[in-house]
Design an enzyme around this catalytic site. Structure first.
Site, mmCIF file in Angstrom:
data_model
loop_
_atom_site.group_PDB
_atom_site.id
_atom_site.type_symbol
_atom_site.label_atom_id
_atom_site.label_comp_id
_atom_site.label_asym_id
_atom_site.label_seq_id
_atom_site.Cartn_x
_atom_site.Cartn_y
_atom_site.Cartn_z
ATOM 1 N N LYS A 177 -5.050 6.061 -7.552
ATOM 2 C CA LYS A 177 -4.813 7.513 -7.630
ATOM 3 C C LYS A 177 -4.703 7.953 -9.081
ATOM 4 O O LYS A 177 -5.204 9.011 -9.470
ATOM 5 C CB LYS A 177 -3.547 7.882 -6.867
ATOM 6 C CG LYS A 177 -3.735 7.769 -5.382
ATOM 7 C CD LYS A 177 -2.481 8.116 -4.628
ATOM 8 C CE LYS A 177 -2.655 7.752 -3.173
ATOM 9 N NZ LYS A 177 -1.428 7.336 -2.560
ATOM 10 N N LEU A 193 0.880 -1.173 0.000
ATOM 11 C CA LEU A 193 0.000 0.000 0.000
ATOM 12 C C LEU A 193 0.918 1.223 0.000
ATOM 13 O O LEU A 193 1.980 1.199 0.634
ATOM 14 C CB LEU A 193 -0.859 0.028 1.268
ATOM 15 C CG LEU A 193 -2.047 -0.930 1.349
ATOM 16 C CD1 LEU A 193 -2.629 -0.933 2.765
ATOM 17 C CD2 LEU A 193 -3.122 -0.545 0.339
ATOM 18 N N ASP A 194 0.491 2.294 -0.655
ATOM 19 C CA ASP A 194 1.284 3.523 -0.645
ATOM 20 C C ASP A 194 1.442 4.034 0.790
ATOM 21 O O ASP A 194 0.608 3.741 1.649
ATOM 22 C CB ASP A 194 0.580 4.633 -1.440
ATOM 23 C CG ASP A 194 0.437 4.284 -2.901
ATOM 24 O OD1 ASP A 194 1.186 3.422 -3.383
ATOM 25 O OD2 ASP A 194 -0.434 4.882 -3.551
ATOM 26 N N ARG A 195 2.464 4.853 0.978
ATOM 27 C CA ARG A 195 2.717 5.390 2.326
ATOM 28 C C ARG A 195 1.502 6.144 2.866
ATOM 29 O O ARG A 195 1.166 6.060 4.038
ATOM 30 C CB ARG A 195 3.938 6.319 2.290
ATOM 31 C CG ARG A 195 4.484 6.626 3.654
ATOM 32 C CD ARG A 195 5.944 6.950 3.589
ATOM 33 N NE ARG A 195 6.171 8.290 3.098
ATOM 34 C CZ ARG A 195 6.305 9.355 3.890
ATOM 35 N NH1 ARG A 195 6.240 9.228 5.198
ATOM 36 N NH2 ARG A 195 6.520 10.537 3.375
ATOM 37 N N HIS A 248 0.359 2.906 -8.023
ATOM 38 C CA HIS A 248 -0.561 4.026 -7.724
ATOM 39 C C HIS A 248 -1.840 3.940 -8.555
ATOM 40 O O HIS A 248 -2.384 4.978 -8.977
ATOM 41 C CB HIS A 248 0.095 5.367 -8.023
ATOM 42 C CG HIS A 248 1.213 5.730 -7.089
ATOM 43 N ND1 HIS A 248 1.291 5.314 -5.784
ATOM 44 C CD2 HIS A 248 2.303 6.508 -7.286
ATOM 45 C CE1 HIS A 248 2.381 5.807 -5.231
ATOM 46 N NE2 HIS A 248 3.012 6.523 -6.113
#
Ligand code: URA
Length: 236
Positions: free
Chosen positions: A191, A105-107, A188
């Site tokens: 997004k 998962l992204d930060r 990503h």
């Protein structure tokens, strides 16, 4: 041979420092136990989690670990990083450095993250052909419209990778809140898909991977082992 498996005689020869001819009598005499059962076949296949003993001596005893973590925002999905705190820093167990992340998962994202020391399991779970759905709650800056559902379902062309995303299910839950279900996980991806509508993602939270839901009893930063039923559900 299944990847990650090897022949028992090869393992014994390497571990005991003897040649395969010398391994044969040990097997024939019933002195080698694999998962508590005597094995005499030299070509018996073992893997990294097979428990192996030679007389009273334990030659291999590694237990598989499967954890779910409620990843908080701000932690990196990596095992080490010179700059940022990682999800491994959230764990308090001696074997935490043996683990790897299954589907990052992204930060800035939160939610269900899996960690394991079982490479075969994580590869199978994340293989694109296995179509394991990942479910996200996404909070947007601007209101959603039915155009989004259509565009996500049709797939979007990503120039950089030269691919069209596989159909993505988008359900509008509130004016600025969507549930998004993906079967792949491009960099990503969510997004970037909302980026096409110039609609910034304010929060992204993964609630499920396949049949496995994030345990609501886990506060951000907490983790626990998967139950046998959860593991079975994920394999199915
Ligand atoms: N898509 C994103 O953009 N970020 C994630 O963390 C997961 C999916």
């Amino acid at each position: 041979m299944a990847s990650g498996s090897q022949r028992l005689d090869r393992f014994l020869s390497r571990t005991l420092g003897i040649n395969r001819r010398e391994v044969k009598p040990l097997l024939a005499q019933g002195r080698i136990l694999v998962d508590n059962r005597s094995v005499s076949a030299a070509d018996h296949l073992i893997d990294e989690f097979s428990h192996i003993t030679f007389d009273a001596r334990v030659l291999q005893a590694k237990l598989p670990i499967y954890l779910m973590l409620h990843k908080p925002v701000g932690f990196l999905s990596a095992t080490t990083d010179p700059q940022h705190t990682t999800v491994i820093d959230l764990l308090h167990r001696a074997d935490k450095n043996d683990l790897h992340i299954v589907g990052r998962l992204d930060r800035g994202s939160s939610g269900l993250l899996l960690l394991t020391n079982d490479g075969r399991w994580s590869r199978a779970l994340m293989a694109p052909e296995h179509d394991v759905p990942k479910v996200y709650l996404v909070t947007l800056q601007n209101p959603l419209t039915p155009d989004y559902e259509k565009a996500f379902a049709e797939g979007m062309y990503f120039d950089y990778e030269d691919i069209t995303t596989r159909p993505v299910r988008l359900e509008i839950l509130e004016e600025r809140l969507a549930r998004v279900t993906l079967v792949e996980g491009r960099y990503h991806q969510i997004k970037r898909m909302f980026g096409r509508f110039r609609n910034p993602v304010l929060a992204l939270h993964r609630t499920a991977i396949g049949n496995l839901q994030l345990d609501p009893a886990l506060a951000p930063g907490q983790s626990r082992e998967l139950t046998a039923a959860e593991l079975k559900g994920l394999q199915g």
